[in-house]
Design a protein around this motif. Sequence first.
Motif, PDB file in Angstrom:
ATOM      1  N   ALA A 106       0.797  -1.112   0.023  1.00 43.26           N
ATOM      2  CA  ALA A 106       0.058   0.231  -0.019  1.00 43.26           C
ATOM      3  C   ALA A 106       0.702   1.349   0.063  1.00 43.26           C
ATOM      4  N   ARG A 107       1.873   1.243   0.778  1.00 49.12           N
ATOM      5  CA  ARG A 107       2.928   2.297   0.836  1.00 49.12           C
ATOM      6  C   ARG A 107       3.675   2.709  -0.484  1.00 49.12           C
ATOM      7  N   TYR A 108       3.896   1.374  -0.972  1.00 52.05           N
ATOM      8  CA  TYR A 108       4.591   1.583  -2.524  1.00 52.05           C
ATOM      9  C   TYR A 108       3.569   2.273  -3.595  1.00 52.05           C
ATOM     10  N   GLN A 109       2.417   1.678  -3.391  1.00 54.67           N
ATOM     11  CA  GLN A 109       1.415   2.278  -4.316  1.00 54.67           C
ATOM     12  C   GLN A 109       1.056   3.762  -4.083  1.00 54.67           C
ATOM     13  N   ARG A 110       1.129   4.250  -2.939  1.00 57.55           N
ATOM     14  CA  ARG A 110       1.100   5.583  -2.785  1.00 57.55           C
ATOM     15  C   ARG A 110       2.527   6.523  -3.090  1.00 57.55           C
ATOM     16  N   CYS A 111       3.509   6.026  -2.747  1.00 57.33           N
ATOM     17  CA  CYS A 111       4.798   6.325  -2.868  1.00 57.33           C
ATOM     18  C   CYS A 111       6.072   5.593  -3.323  1.00 57.33           C
ATOM     19  N   PRO A 112       5.908   5.321  -4.849  1.00 55.27           N
ATOM     20  CA  PRO A 112       6.862   4.312  -5.491  1.00 55.27           C
ATOM     21  C   PRO A 112       8.224   4.667  -5.115  1.00 55.27           C
ATOM     22  N   ASN A 113       8.683   5.923  -4.953  1.00 56.56           N
ATOM     23  CA  ASN A 113      10.050   6.204  -4.860  1.00 56.56           C
ATOM     24  C   ASN A 113      10.571   5.818  -3.531  1.00 56.56           C
ATOM     25  N   VAL A 114       9.824   5.317  -2.564  1.00 54.00           N
ATOM     26  CA  VAL A 114      10.115   4.801  -1.103  1.00 54.00           C
ATOM     27  C   VAL A 114      11.149   3.608  -1.476  1.00 54.00           C
ATOM     28  N   LYS A 115      11.002   2.738  -2.655  1.00 53.12           N
ATOM     29  CA  LYS A 115      11.899   1.439  -2.762  1.00 53.12           C
ATOM     30  C   LYS A 115      13.018   2.012  -3.007  1.00 53.12           C
ATOM     31  N   GLU A 116      13.444   2.944  -3.692  1.00 56.01           N
ATOM     32  CA  GLU A 116      14.926   3.526  -3.820  1.00 56.01           C
ATOM     33  C   GLU A 116      15.244   4.474  -3.072  1.00 56.01           C
ATOM     34  N   LEU A 117      14.479   5.226  -2.619  1.00 54.02           N
ATOM     35  CA  LEU A 117      15.030   6.652  -1.772  1.00 54.02           C
ATOM     36  C   LEU A 117      14.689   6.586  -0.430  1.00 54.02           C
ATOM     37  N   GLY A 118      13.928   5.565  -0.148  1.00 50.45           N
ATOM     38  CA  GLY A 118      13.741   5.269   1.585  1.00 50.45           C
ATOM     39  C   GLY A 118      12.780   6.535   2.014  1.00 50.45           C
ATOM     40  N   LEU A 119      12.625   6.453   3.133  1.00 49.26           N
ATOM     41  CA  LEU A 119      11.792   7.084   4.001  1.00 49.26           C
ATOM     42  C   LEU A 119      11.837   8.788   3.923  1.00 49.26           C
ATOM     43  N   SER A 120      13.120   9.095   3.490  1.00 50.73           N
ATOM     44  CA  SER A 120      13.342  10.478   3.357  1.00 50.73           C
ATOM     45  C   SER A 120      12.658  11.032   1.979  1.00 50.73           C
ATOM     46  N   ALA A 121      12.083  10.252   1.255  1.00 51.23           N
ATOM     47  CA  ALA A 121      11.401  10.680   0.287  1.00 51.23           C
ATOM     48  C   ALA A 121       9.824  10.853   0.142  1.00 51.23           C
ATOM     49  N   MET A 122       9.391  10.495   1.406  1.00 48.10           N
ATOM     50  CA  MET A 122       7.838  10.169   1.892  1.00 48.10           C
ATOM     51  C   MET A 122       7.643  11.504   2.795  1.00 48.10           C
ATOM     52  N   PRO A 123       6.353  11.780   2.616  1.00 46.15           N
ATOM     53  CA  PRO A 123       5.728  12.559   3.518  1.00 46.15           C
ATOM     54  C   PRO A 123       5.248  12.031   4.645  1.00 46.15           C
ATOM     55  N   ARG A 124       4.691  12.357   6.059  1.00 44.45           N
ATOM     56  CA  ARG A 124       4.572  11.591   6.840  1.00 44.45           C
ATOM     57  C   ARG A 124       3.011  10.739   6.376  1.00 44.45           C
ATOM     58  N   LEU A 125       3.082   9.556   6.601  1.00 42.63           N
ATOM     59  CA  LEU A 125       1.979   8.873   6.242  1.00 42.63           C
ATOM     60  C   LEU A 125       1.386   8.362   7.383  1.00 42.63           C
ATOM     61  N   VAL A 126       0.007   8.076   7.415  1.00 40.84           N
ATOM     62  CA  VAL A 126      -0.938   7.407   8.227  1.00 40.84           C
ATOM     63  C   VAL A 126      -1.738   6.335   7.585  1.00 40.84           C
ATOM     64  N   MET A 127      -1.961   5.406   8.749  1.00 42.68           N
ATOM     65  CA  MET A 127      -3.051   4.490   8.366  1.00 42.68           C
ATOM     66  C   MET A 127      -3.955   4.094   9.320  1.00 42.68           C
TER      67      MET A 127
END
Length: 478
Positions: free
Chosen positions: A173-194
């Motif tokens: 689900a996180r990859y679907q929302r933020c595909p860059n997380v796979k290569e760039l890690g958490l620094s590429a993401m906004p704060r996410l909540v579930m």
Amino acid sequence: MFPETSSKSSASPAEPKGKRPPVLVDGSFLRDAMPIIMEEAVRKATDVKEKVCEWRSPEQLKEVLDLELRDGGEANPKILQRCRDAIRYSVKTGHPRFFNQLYAGLDPYSLVGRFITEALNPSLYTYEVAPVFILTEEAVLKKMIEIIGWTEGGDGLFSPGGSVSNMYAVNVARYQRCPNVKELGLSAMPRLVMFTSEECHYSVAKAAAFLGIGTKNVYGALPFMVNATAGTTILGAFDPLEEIADICERHSLWMHVDACWGGAALMSNQHRHLLKGIHRADSVAWNPHKMLLAGLQCCAFMVRGQTDILQRCHSANASYLFQQDKFYDISYDTGDKSIQCSRKPDAFKFWLMWKALGTKGLEERVDRALAMARYLAEEIKKREGFRLVMEPEYANVCFWYIPPSLRSTPEGPEFWKRVHAVAPVVKERMMKKGSMLVGYQPHGDKVNFFRQIIISPQVSREDMDFLLDEINTLGKDL
């Protein structure tokens, strides 16, 4: 049946060329061990006249088992006795009166499936090393996806536990929302909540911690996922999937259904309404080792549609395994969509059992368990000193036992404090006696209550009556 063992461990330099080295498999040990397993771990362990457990304290058990590992090995007769001891002092989860967990019983077809896969010791990364088990996993997943109701198809794999399946769901689900997380890690993401319910399995919070989302972000920043539960661990409750799906579609949120426990109801025409709306989920976790008795562990994680998101999210393209120029169809090399490398063929035992029983046989297994739960609930209502916590939706029957000394006490803080102390003592007594095994716990503002789980086809109405009689016998003096 088994080859004999040579005393030599390797071929001698003096042996003529072309002669095979001695066989290292100890056939005599296997021949001697199998009857012990069949008698002690299968026949006796499923006999209602035998004990569920032979209780020993940790210190006593350490002394009996002699756990120290030494430089020298032991002779086969000694090892066979260690096998007997291991079985004797283990809890017999196949016993008709083992009600403690969300798994129970023993299915012979699944057990044979486990014998086969343990003997062959395969790993499911490529078709070349596990052809039979790659295909059986594919067949089982295809049928489960059909039963869920995904007309557009789907993808999936078997994971080492429902907790890992839920972790897969969060990661996908996180990859679907933020595909860059796979290569760039958490620094590429906004704060996410579930979002999830208070009754969800604790693995959802663990997934948030493990994947760097944070347990305090399991509720809202940028929502990316909703986790719905179909069959909660304690109460056996089901979230309203249709209403949750409406919200997820409106806000473009990934909807995951943790049906690890409740998914078996999909096999039943009578009870599948409990999961109405599951076909609208983006992913589903379902554990056939629970209600369906496929044997630990057997846990499917599935995603809707032909999106290859598992491959995109998890692939590492290891060239020593996943060569692109193989002589066969490499779409059957499914290992790169898993977070594991080595992976056990957990679907095979389920496939073998399903082939033997058919879908109708599995449906009967679910219907019988839920009918037995309903019988127990009705018996509890008739008996003095027993009180349901709630009407059961599924196979979880939760109730208090109130001993005679408290039955005329006005209900208030002191009353509930004393009721709280009853279940632990009754549990201790039943374990030391070995008569049965039933779980208990507090929950929210409710004091300790018993949680009776009904799964095994061996369980009868007589066992339900025995359960209530035994609790009364063990606790009437409290």
